[in-house]
Design an enzyme around this catalytic site. Structure first.
Site, PDB file in Angstrom:
ATOM      1  N   CYS A   2      10.929  -3.598   0.020  1.00 44.07           N
ATOM      2  CA  CYS A   2      10.953  -2.382   0.834  1.00 44.07           C
ATOM      3  C   CYS A   2      11.926  -2.633   1.975  1.00 44.07           C
ATOM      4  O   CYS A   2      12.598  -3.657   2.021  1.00 44.07           O
ATOM      5  CB  CYS A   2       9.562  -2.112   1.370  1.00 44.07           C
ATOM      6  SG  CYS A   2       8.283  -2.196   0.110  1.00 44.07           S
ATOM      7  N   ARG A  27      18.458   1.960  -1.243  1.00 50.62           N
ATOM      8  CA  ARG A  27      17.637   1.141  -2.136  1.00 50.62           C
ATOM      9  C   ARG A  27      16.631   1.992  -2.907  1.00 50.62           C
ATOM     10  O   ARG A  27      15.911   1.455  -3.745  1.00 50.62           O
ATOM     11  CB  ARG A  27      16.928   0.058  -1.319  1.00 50.62           C
ATOM     12  CG  ARG A  27      17.930  -0.857  -0.657  1.00 50.62           C
ATOM     13  CD  ARG A  27      17.273  -1.887   0.194  1.00 50.62           C
ATOM     14  NE  ARG A  27      16.410  -2.756  -0.579  1.00 50.62           N
ATOM     15  CZ  ARG A  27      16.042  -3.955  -0.195  1.00 50.62           C
ATOM     16  NH1 ARG A  27      16.468  -4.434   0.923  1.00 50.62           N
ATOM     17  NH2 ARG A  27      15.240  -4.678  -0.940  1.00 50.62           N
ATOM     18  N   TRP A  74       8.700   0.665  -1.233  1.00 49.58           N
ATOM     19  CA  TRP A  74       8.845   0.643  -2.695  1.00 49.58           C
ATOM     20  C   TRP A  74       7.519   0.129  -3.204  1.00 49.58           C
ATOM     21  O   TRP A  74       7.206  -1.049  -3.071  1.00 49.58           O
ATOM     22  CB  TRP A  74      10.002  -0.280  -3.087  1.00 49.58           C
ATOM     23  CG  TRP A  74      10.140  -0.421  -4.562  1.00 49.58           C
ATOM     24  CD1 TRP A  74       9.674  -1.444  -5.336  1.00 49.58           C
ATOM     25  CD2 TRP A  74      10.779   0.492  -5.448  1.00 49.58           C
ATOM     26  NE1 TRP A  74       9.987  -1.209  -6.646  1.00 49.58           N
ATOM     27  CE2 TRP A  74      10.661  -0.047  -6.749  1.00 49.58           C
ATOM     28  CE3 TRP A  74      11.431   1.716  -5.280  1.00 49.58           C
ATOM     29  CZ2 TRP A  74      11.178   0.605  -7.869  1.00 49.58           C
ATOM     30  CZ3 TRP A  74      11.943   2.348  -6.394  1.00 49.58           C
ATOM     31  CH2 TRP A  74      11.815   1.787  -7.660  1.00 49.58           C
ATOM     32  N   ASN A 100       7.001  -6.297   4.079  1.00 50.84           N
ATOM     33  CA  ASN A 100       7.606  -6.379   2.744  1.00 50.84           C
ATOM     34  C   ASN A 100       7.022  -7.594   2.041  1.00 50.84           C
ATOM     35  O   ASN A 100       6.792  -8.610   2.689  1.00 50.84           O
ATOM     36  CB  ASN A 100       9.122  -6.595   2.832  1.00 50.84           C
ATOM     37  CG  ASN A 100       9.853  -5.373   3.300  1.00 50.84           C
ATOM     38  OD1 ASN A 100       9.261  -4.315   3.458  1.00 50.84           O
ATOM     39  ND2 ASN A 100      11.143  -5.522   3.525  1.00 50.84           N
ATOM     40  N   GLY A 101       6.870  -7.514   0.717  1.00 49.90           N
ATOM     41  CA  GLY A 101       6.370  -8.671  -0.033  1.00 49.90           C
ATOM     42  C   GLY A 101       5.014  -8.377  -0.632  1.00 49.90           C
ATOM     43  O   GLY A 101       4.604  -7.215  -0.744  1.00 49.90           O
ATOM     44  N   GLU A 479      21.213  -6.779 -26.436  1.00 51.41           N
ATOM     45  CA  GLU A 479      21.354  -6.369 -25.041  1.00 51.41           C
ATOM     46  C   GLU A 479      22.727  -6.787 -24.488  1.00 51.41           C
ATOM     47  O   GLU A 479      23.355  -6.035 -23.733  1.00 51.41           O
ATOM     48  CB  GLU A 479      20.210  -6.980 -24.219  1.00 51.41           C
ATOM     49  CG  GLU A 479      20.272  -6.757 -22.725  1.00 51.41           C
ATOM     50  CD  GLU A 479      20.325  -5.285 -22.307  1.00 51.41           C
ATOM     51  OE1 GLU A 479      20.090  -4.391 -23.142  1.00 51.41           O
ATOM     52  OE2 GLU A 479      20.645  -5.038 -21.131  1.00 51.41           O
ATOM     53  N   LYS A 483      25.232  -3.987 -22.928  1.00 55.12           N
ATOM     54  CA  LYS A 483      25.756  -4.083 -21.560  1.00 55.12           C
ATOM     55  C   LYS A 483      27.278  -4.068 -21.603  1.00 55.12           C
ATOM     56  O   LYS A 483      27.925  -3.399 -20.805  1.00 55.12           O
ATOM     57  CB  LYS A 483      25.238  -5.378 -20.933  1.00 55.12           C
ATOM     58  CG  LYS A 483      24.973  -5.343 -19.490  1.00 55.12           C
ATOM     59  CD  LYS A 483      23.653  -4.761 -19.044  1.00 55.12           C
ATOM     60  CE  LYS A 483      23.147  -3.574 -19.763  1.00 55.12           C
ATOM     61  NZ  LYS A 483      21.858  -3.086 -19.422  1.00 55.12           N
ATOM     62  N   GLU A 486      28.692  -0.630 -22.535  1.00 54.33           N
ATOM     63  CA  GLU A 486      28.308   0.360 -21.540  1.00 54.33           C
ATOM     64  C   GLU A 486      29.228   0.348 -20.320  1.00 54.33           C
ATOM     65  O   GLU A 486      29.608   1.409 -19.812  1.00 54.33           O
ATOM     66  CB  GLU A 486      26.876  -0.005 -21.120  1.00 54.33           C
ATOM     67  CG  GLU A 486      26.144   0.954 -20.288  1.00 54.33           C
ATOM     68  CD  GLU A 486      24.745   0.404 -19.947  1.00 54.33           C
ATOM     69  OE1 GLU A 486      24.443  -0.769 -20.235  1.00 54.33           O
ATOM     70  OE2 GLU A 486      23.974   1.164 -19.372  1.00 54.33           O
ATOM     71  N   HIS A 502      26.139 -10.541 -44.111  1.00 57.08           N
ATOM     72  CA  HIS A 502      25.752  -9.429 -44.986  1.00 57.08           C
ATOM     73  C   HIS A 502      26.573  -8.175 -44.713  1.00 57.08           C
ATOM     74  O   HIS A 502      26.141  -7.066 -45.033  1.00 57.08           O
ATOM     75  CB  HIS A 502      24.251  -9.132 -44.827  1.00 57.08           C
ATOM     76  CG  HIS A 502      23.375 -10.256 -45.279  1.00 57.08           C
ATOM     77  ND1 HIS A 502      23.237 -10.605 -46.607  1.00 57.08           N
ATOM     78  CD2 HIS A 502      22.629 -11.142 -44.580  1.00 57.08           C
ATOM     79  CE1 HIS A 502      22.425 -11.643 -46.713  1.00 57.08           C
ATOM     80  NE2 HIS A 502      22.048 -11.995 -45.487  1.00 57.08           N
ATOM     81  N   LYS A 599      21.082   7.000 -14.754  1.00 54.49           N
ATOM     82  CA  LYS A 599      20.079   5.941 -14.563  1.00 54.49           C
ATOM     83  C   LYS A 599      18.761   6.294 -15.236  1.00 54.49           C
ATOM     84  O   LYS A 599      18.086   5.448 -15.793  1.00 54.49           O
ATOM     85  CB  LYS A 599      19.867   5.716 -13.059  1.00 54.49           C
ATOM     86  CG  LYS A 599      18.943   4.566 -12.723  1.00 54.49           C
ATOM     87  CD  LYS A 599      19.612   3.231 -12.989  1.00 54.49           C
ATOM     88  CE  LYS A 599      18.683   2.048 -12.861  1.00 54.49           C
ATOM     89  NZ  LYS A 599      19.181   0.896 -13.638  1.00 54.49           N
TER      90      LYS A 599
HETATM   91  C1  F6R Z   1      21.209   0.543 -20.122  1.00 59.02           C
HETATM   92  C2  F6R Z   1      20.080   1.294 -19.599  1.00 59.02           C
HETATM   93  C3  F6R Z   1      19.427   2.275 -20.500  1.00 59.02           C
HETATM   94  C4  F6R Z   1      17.918   2.351 -20.210  1.00 59.02           C
HETATM   95  C5  F6R Z   1      17.278   3.477 -21.039  1.00 59.02           C
HETATM   96  C6  F6R Z   1      15.783   3.540 -20.804  1.00 59.02           C
HETATM   97  O1  F6R Z   1      21.708  -0.359 -19.189  1.00 59.02           O
HETATM   98  O2  F6R Z   1      19.705   1.155 -18.468  1.00 59.02           O
HETATM   99  O3  F6R Z   1      19.642   1.957 -21.832  1.00 59.02           O
HETATM  100  O4  F6R Z   1      17.341   1.135 -20.516  1.00 59.02           O
HETATM  101  O5  F6R Z   1      17.851   4.705 -20.691  1.00 59.02           O
HETATM  102  O6  F6R Z   1      15.497   3.709 -19.469  1.00 59.02           O
HETATM  103  P1  F6R Z   1      14.074   3.380 -18.878  1.00 59.02           P
HETATM  104  O7  F6R Z   1      13.892   1.918 -18.883  1.00 59.02           O
HETATM  105  O8  F6R Z   1      14.109   3.938 -17.480  1.00 59.02           O
HETATM  106  O9  F6R Z   1      13.079   4.065 -19.742  1.00 59.02           O
END
Ligand code: F6R
Length: 604
Positions: A2, A27, A74, A100-101, A479, A483, A486, A502, A599
């Site tokens: 936080c 944040r 948070w 915080n914590g 993953e 990444k 993306e 394959h 996001k």
């Molecule tokens: C990739 C990424 C997305 C999320 C996906 C699910 O870096 O962030 O692939 O993982 O949109 O999002 P959440 O976890 O919020 O359900």
């Protein structure tokens, strides 16, 4: 994770506090509050929602005084409500505290205080702190002694700032959560992050663990918890206030990658007992999962990769488990029976695809559990139970630290479920848990190496990037590729290493570097698969410890520490996050906001 701000100065503290809270809002907080010495007591105002909602709620209320504290929250204990927002006070509102914590022993302290007549109004761990201070004041201690004594009782991590009615003093203490003092002539600031007060001063003094700071209009005194005077030297920070939210980093993504030692420490804090080989997940005592016969994990994107990681950990622990794409669940859901536990894995808790699958599972009669980062999110509210990953706010669109924390929490959950259903934990927890408790420090050391940056530079002009892994290395390979594509916009694919031969091998050329993840799950076979690509001209980059046999075979090597096979892939994942980051940076991509992505995806 936080945000804290405190101010003592010549003018009205309120304005500085609200500016500080706005500076911390990058944040992504869920509630905010302030407390100011108002001449006739401590005035407290707090609200769930953004700082603007706090400001609106203050309206015409007369709050004026030159000492105050503020907080943006948070949530970790209790949903984001007005009552749970900080500052918290004791019964008489003579003591106000922001924190915080995580206070690990808050439940014990709370019942001890209740037995002595204290009444609590929030679900937070923080509220025990003002009550403890008040308890020691009532017992006849002086203000400073009561503060120290209360802090001494706390177990866990904290950055605490407190204010007592009737005196112009701020008390602060740090253990495991950052806290910094800002100094400018006769103005003093306290904050969790420098950006909170950077427009007022660039002269700062960082508190270290175990430090106490006592700030009044004449200056700051630093002591240890026992009251012995200590010296802390001021420093000048050279940051542009515009950039300050990212601290010393060029991008939030990089900041969040580097936050992983802290976010992981926070995820496991109070949840593992390495010495006795025990896992204690607060809402899931022994026996909770006794009736579970099979587990379905539902998720999307990066969270799906964490879910896959979790499903493999469950399978290895002897539990029937499947990871399913949430957006496919409506057409491909396996049957649910009264032994089915459905786990929604979602960092935001708001992904429409995952919520739909969760609702479908609920309607089918499954028990449900959400693993998420956001207290009060829809998935947290709708599932029967929730396990919070405590990663703190993640601003970069590309998920990084939340993946690591999800995977670690699912690994622990797998052991808890297996212990309940098989009678005893199937993994050797006396090896896994000590390795897990070492993980934050090992990550810290790994993050100062430059292997990932060098590799990104070496292979910057390639045509395609392949990522392979076996067992727990497979979700890490997926993953790694996600990444990479993306944030670089370059073509990248992840495969189970045995699958390469394959089909995908047809694409392999000297221009397709193959990143091979070694986790200890049949590494010899993965090495053979990597060699098959190498024979066709592809450069192989092994991600493994320095003394691994793959180092001799591969063209290049990215080092990870030696650890338990359940955790090795998570170190490899962090290195692959860095490879993607540096590759994208070289290409000058908008790393924190990749094109076409958001996001939180709240549409199907
Ligand atoms: C990739 C990424 C997305 C999320 C996906 C699910 O870096 O962030 O692939 O993982 O949109 O999002 P959440 O976890 O919020 O359900």
């Amino acid at each position: 994770m936080c945000g804290i701000i405190g101010h003592i100065g010549t003018g009205n503290a309120l304005e500085t506090l609200l500016t500080g809270l706005e500076n911390l809002e990058y944040r992504g907080y869920d509630s905010a509050g302030i407390a100011v010495q108002n001449g006739s007591g401590i005035a407290v105002q707090k609200r769930s929602g953004k700082v603007d909602e706090l400001k609106n709620s203050i309206g015409d209320r007369h709050i004026e005084g030159n000492v105050g504290i503020g907080h943006t929250r948070w949530s970790t204990h209790g949903p984001p409500t007005d009552e749970n927002a900080h500052p918290h006070t004791d019964d008489t509102a003579d003591v106000a505290v922001v924190h915080n914590g995580i206070i690990e022993n808050y439940a014990d302290l709370k019942s001890w205080l209740r037995e002595r007549g204290h009444e609590f109004t929030s679900d937070t761990d923080t509220e025990v702190i003002p009550h403890l201070i008040q308890y020691y004041l009532d017992a006849g201690m002086a203000n400073e002694a009561a503060f120290r004594r209360a802090i001494d009782e706390l177990e866990g991590s904290y950055a605490v700032t407190a204010m007592l009615d009737g005196e112009h003093v701020l008390y602060a203490a740090r253990q495991g959560s950052p806290l910094v003092v800002g100094v400018e002539d006769d103005e003093f600031f306290l904050a969790s992050d420098v950006p909170a007060f950077l427009e007022y001063t660039d002269t700062v003094v960082y508190l270290e663990d175990g430090d106490v700071a006592i700030v009044d209009e004449d200056g700051v005194e630093f002591t240890d918890l026992a009251g012995e005077s200590i010296t802390r030297e001021p420093e000048t920070v050279e940051w542009d206030p515009e950039q300050a939210g990212k601290g010393e980093y060029d991008h939030f993504m990089l900041k969040e990658i580097y936050e992983q030692p802290t976010s992981l420490a926070q995820a496991i804090e109070g949840r593992i007992d390495p010495e006795n080989g025990r896992i204690a997940l607060e809402d899931f005592p022994s026996g909770t999962f006794e009736g579970v016969g099979n587990v379905q994990l539902i998720a999307c994107g990066t969270s799906y990769h964490a879910a896959l990681y979790g499903s493999l950990a469950l399978n290895q622990a002897g539990i029937r488990a499947t990871a399913l794409l949430a957006n496919e669940y409506s057409v491909t859901a396996p049957p649910v029976d009264d032994e089915t536990l459905v786990i929604a894995v979602t960092q935001s808790g708001e992904t429409a695809d995952t919520l739909n699958a969760l609702r479908q599972a609920t309607a089918a009669g499954a028990d449900t559990l959400t693993v998420t980062n956001v207290v009060g999110s829809t998935a947290a509210r709708e599932a029967d139970d929730t396990l919070f990953i405590r990663a703190g706010p993640e601003i970069g669109v590309a998920a990084t630290k939340t993946f690591s924390s999800q995977a670690v929490m699912l690994t622990l959950l797998a052991q808890r479920i297996a212990a309940d259903t098989c009678g005893e934990p199937p993994a050797d927890l006396t090896s896994l848990l000590p390795d897990l408790s070492r993980m934050p420090a090992q990550l810290e050391s790994m993050l100062v190496t430059d292997d990932a940056a060098r590799i990104a530079d070496r292979y910057r002009d390639s045509q395609s990037y392949f990522f392979i892994g076996r067992g727990l290395g497979y979700p890490v390979a997926l993953e790694g590729a996600l990444k990479f594509k993306e944030i670089t916009y370059e073509h990248a694919e992840g495969f189970a290493s045995g699958e390469l031969k394959h089909g995908p091998l047809a694409l392999v050329t000297p221009n397709t570097p193959v990143f091979a993840v070694f986790t200890g799950d049949e590494d010899e076979k993965t090495l053979k698969n990597a060699e098959e690509a190498q024979t066709r001209g592809a450069p192989v980059i092994a991600i493994c410890p320095d003394d691994h046999r793959a180092v001799e075979v591969a063209d290049r090597h990215i080092a990870i520490p030696a650890t338990d096979s359940e955790l090795a892939g998570l170190f490899a994942n962090v290195q692959l996050q860095l490879v993607s980051y540096h590759a994208a940076n070289q290409l000058d991509r908008p790393i924190d906001k990749p094109r076409n992505l958001a996001k939180s995806v709240t549409v199907e």
